[in-house]
Design an enzyme around this catalytic site. Structure first.
Site, PDB file in Angstrom:
ATOM      1  N   TYR A   1      -4.058  -4.603 -11.837  1.00 16.92           N
ATOM      2  CA  TYR A   1      -3.885  -4.922 -13.254  1.00 16.92           C
ATOM      3  C   TYR A   1      -4.978  -4.214 -14.030  1.00 16.92           C
ATOM      4  CZ  TYR A   1      -3.546  -7.788 -17.531  1.00 16.92           C
ATOM      5  OH  TYR A   1      -3.392  -8.234 -18.830  1.00 16.92           O
TER       6      TYR A   1
ATOM      7  N   LYS B   1     -15.641  -8.138 -18.609  1.00 22.17           N
ATOM      8  CA  LYS B   1     -16.082  -9.417 -18.053  1.00 22.17           C
ATOM      9  C   LYS B   1     -17.614  -9.584 -18.063  1.00 22.17           C
ATOM     10  CE  LYS B   1     -11.807  -9.716 -15.385  1.00 22.17           C
ATOM     11  NZ  LYS B   1     -10.952 -10.770 -15.880  1.00 22.17           N
TER      12      LYS B   1
ATOM     13  N   ASP C   1     -11.500   1.143 -12.032  1.00 18.32           N
ATOM     14  CA  ASP C   1     -11.474  -0.006 -12.937  1.00 18.32           C
ATOM     15  C   ASP C   1     -12.357  -1.085 -12.315  1.00 18.32           C
ATOM     16  OD1 ASP C   1     -11.020  -2.315 -14.335  1.00 18.32           O
ATOM     17  OD2 ASP C   1      -8.839  -2.144 -14.363  1.00 18.32           O
TER      18      ASP C   1
HETATM   19  N1  PMP Z   1      -8.842  -4.595 -15.410  1.00 23.56           N
HETATM   20  C1  PMP Z   1      -9.084  -5.528 -14.488  1.00 23.56           C
HETATM   21  C2  PMP Z   1      -9.432  -5.107 -13.099  1.00 23.56           C
HETATM   22  C3  PMP Z   1      -9.019  -6.886 -14.826  1.00 23.56           C
HETATM   23  O1  PMP Z   1      -9.262  -7.817 -13.888  1.00 23.56           O
HETATM   24  C4  PMP Z   1      -8.691  -7.250 -16.148  1.00 23.56           C
HETATM   25  C5  PMP Z   1      -8.594  -8.706 -16.577  1.00 23.56           C
HETATM   26  N2  PMP Z   1      -8.376  -9.619 -15.613  1.00 23.56           N
HETATM   27  C6  PMP Z   1      -8.451  -6.235 -17.074  1.00 23.56           C
HETATM   28  C7  PMP Z   1      -8.542  -4.911 -16.685  1.00 23.56           C
HETATM   29  C8  PMP Z   1      -8.129  -6.563 -18.504  1.00 23.56           C
HETATM   30  O2  PMP Z   1      -9.241  -7.106 -19.117  1.00 23.56           O
HETATM   31  P1  PMP Z   1      -9.083  -8.046 -20.419  1.00 23.56           P
HETATM   32  O3  PMP Z   1      -8.374  -9.276 -19.974  1.00 23.56           O
HETATM   33  O4  PMP Z   1     -10.488  -8.256 -20.857  1.00 23.56           O
HETATM   34  O5  PMP Z   1      -8.295  -7.269 -21.414  1.00 23.56           O
END
Ligand code: PMP
Length: 431
Positions: free
Chosen positions: A146, A269, A241
Site C-alpha cells: 500500500y 508516520k 516506501d
Molecule cells: N505507504 C505505506 C507503506 C503506508 O503504510 C501508508 C499508510 N499506512 C502509506 C503509504 C500512506 O500514508 P498516509 O496514510 O499517511 O497517507
C-alpha cells in the site's frame, strides 16, 4: 463482566449519520473483524483510554507513528511551544531545515527532500518525480503493498483495500491505472519479465521493503539486492516506501537493515511524531527536477507545518539520542509478545504463522509460510476477527485487520508483555 461500550455505541450511531461508515478512514470501522470500535479519549505511554472508562494496551500505535508511546513529554512540549508561535505560516522556518538534517542523518541516501502532509502525498509525488525524471510512464508495484490512496497506486493494494477484499477502487478510470503493473512480492523473475516486455518504458519500482500492509512480510534474502540490480540495469528508479519502516525497523529504516541504496525514499508516520507529516527524498540530481528548479510540479499549503516539524524534531532527537537503548529493547519486547502468543496458540491447538521484523509483526491465522500477498490471503480472517474481538475484550488493542502490521513502542514494559500473554490465554480459550 463484559466491558461496557455504551457511550462508544452512542457516539458510533452519531458518527454513522455524518461519516460514511462512521469513520474518517475505512479500517477504523472494524468491519472485517466485527464489533464496534471504541471511541478514544486519551492515551498515555502504551495505554489507550475510551469513552466508557476502559483501557487497552496499544499494539497498533496509531498505525505506526507512536514509537515513543503516547503523549511523550518532550513531543507534547514541542507541539505546545510551536502552537504558541502560530499553527501555520505557509512560509519557510528554521524548523524545516532542522528536521531535514535529522532525517538525513538517519537516511544518508536522502541528499535532498521535500516535506508533505501524509504518506499518500509522499508516494504520489515520488512517482510523479520518477516519471518526470526518467521519461517512463510505467510503474511497477507489488500485490499487497500500500502506497497511499492516490489513483495510480490503487491496484491490488494492501491495507484497507485488501481488508475489504476489493481489487482496486471505483472512481479510478482504467486509463489512470493502465501504466501500473502489480506483480507478486518476493518474485524477481516477475520483475525481470516486466522489464523485458517494456524496455525503456518503466519509470520506477516502488515497494514496501518490508511489507506491512498485507500484514508483515519480510523480503526474501537477495530480493532487495535483485531489485536494485534490475532497476539500475534498466535506468529505472528504485523507490523504497519507508512510510512504515522508516525510523522503525532501525533508525535508518529497512535500507539500513538490508544495506540497500534506493534512488528515492518515502517517509511518513514516525517522521511527524503523530502529527500529519510525510517526506520524499533521495539523489539531489533527481530531486532538482521538482518545481521551482525543474518541471515536475508538487506543492502543499501545510507542507513543513510548524507543529508537525516540532513534533518530528522532538521524536527524532529522542530516537537518535537513545538509539542504542530503544531499538534493541523494542525488538526484544516485540519478540516476546509475538513468540509468546504463538506458543500459547500452539498449545491451544491454533497454528499461527508469525512474521516479525524489529518492532513490527503479524500473527497470520494460517499454517502456510507467508511470503507474499497470495500466501497472506490463505489466512482465516474469520478466526482473526474472533481473536481480535476477544483480545479487545481482554484489554489489548490489535490492528483491526489481518492485513495490517502490529507495532510495539518504547513505552511497553515487561509487565505489558505479561498482560498481552494473559489476554491471549483468555482469548484463545487456554486459561
Ligand atoms: N505507504 C505505506 C507503506 C503506508 O503504510 C501508508 C499508510 N499506512 C502509506 C503509504 C500512506 O500514508 P498516509 O496514510 O499517511 O497517507
Amino acid at each position: 463482566m463484559p466491558l461496557s461500550h455504551r457511550r462508544s455505541h452512542l457516539l458510533q450511531e452519531k458518527a454513522e449519520a455524518v461519516f460514511p461508515g462512521g469513520v474518517n478512514s475505512p479500517v477504523r470501522a472494524f468491519r472485517s473483524v466485527g464489533g464496534e470500535p471504541p471511541f478514544l479519549t486519551h492515551a498515555e505511554g502504551a495505554w489507550l483510554y475510551d469513552e466508557d472508562g476502559n483501557r487497552y494496551l496499544d499494539l497498533f500505535g496509531s498505525w505506526g507513528p507512536m514509537i515513543l508511546g503516547h503523549a511523550f513529554p518532550s513531543v507534547v512540549e514541542a507541539i505546545r511551544d510551536a502552537a504558541g508561535r502560530s499553527a501555520s505560516f505557509g512560509a519557510s522556518t528554521a524548523a524545516e531545515a532542522s528536521l531535514a538534517a535529522l532525517v538525513q542523518k538517519c537516511f544518508p541516501s536522502v541528499e535532498k527532500l521535500r516535506f508533505v502532509s501524509s504518506g499518500t502525498e509522499a508516494c504520489m509525488s515520488a512517482i510523479r518525480l520518477a516519471r518526470g525524471f526518467t521519461g517512463g510512464d510505467f510503474i511497477i508495484k507489488f500485490e499487497g503493498c500500500y502506497h497511499g490512496h492516490s489513483d495510480a497506486m490503487l491496484v491490488k493494494a494492501g491495507s484497507g483495500v485488501a481488508t475489504l477484499g476489493i481489487p482496486g477502487s471505483a472512481g479510478v478510470p482504467a486509463e489512470t491505472v493502465m501504466h501500473t503493473l502489480a506483480l507478486p512480492f518476493n518474485d524477481l523473475d516477475a520483475v525481470r519479465a516486466a522489464f523485458a516486455a517494456r524496455p525503456d518504458q518503466i519509470a520506477c519500482v516502488i515497494l514496501e521493503p518490508i511489507v506491512g500492509n498485507a500484514g508483515t512480510i519480510p523480503p526474501a534474502p537477495g530480493y532487495l539486492e535483485g531489485l536494485r540490480e534490475i532497476t539500475r540495469q534498466h535506468g529505472a528508479l528504485l523507490i523504497l516506501d519507508e512510510v512504515m519502516t522508516g525510523f522503525r525497523v532501525t533508525l535508518g529504516g529497512a535500507q539500513r537493515l538490508y544495506n540497500i541504496q534506493p534512488d528515492l525514499t518515502t517517509l511518513g508516520k514516525i517522521i511527524g511524531g503523530g502529527l500529519p507529516c510525510g517526506a520524499f527524498g533521495g539523489r539531489a540530481e533527481i530531486m532538482n527536477h521538482l518545481a521551482p528548479l525543474g518541471p515536475v510540479y508538487q506543492a502543499g499549503t501545510l507542507s513543513g507545518n510548524p507543529l508537525a516539524m516540532a513534533a518530528g524534531i522532538a521524536t527524532l532527537e529522542h530516537l537518535i539520542a537513545n538509539e542504542k537503548a530503544i531499538y534493541p529493547q523494542i525488538n526484544q519486547t516485540t519478540a516476546e509478545i509475538a513468540e509468546g502468543v504463538a506458543t500459547i496458540a500452539r498449545e491451544a491447538g491454533v497454528t499461527l504463522t508469525t512474521n516479525q521484523v524489529g518492532s513490527m509483526f503479524t500473527w497470520f491465522f494460517t499454517n502456510t509460510p507467508v511470503t507474499d500477498f497470495a500466501t497472506a490471503a490463505t489466512s482465516d480472517t474469520a478466526a482473526f476477527g474472533r481473536f481480535h474481538r476477544a483480545m479487545l475484550e481482554a484489554g489489548v488493542w490489535l490492528p483491526p485487520s489481518q492485513f495490517e502490521a502490529a507495532f510495539v513502542s518504547a513505552a511497553h514494559t515487561p509487565q505489558d508483555v505479561a498482560f498481552v500473554l494473559n489476554a491471549a490465554r483468555t482469548a484463545l480459550g487456554h486459561d
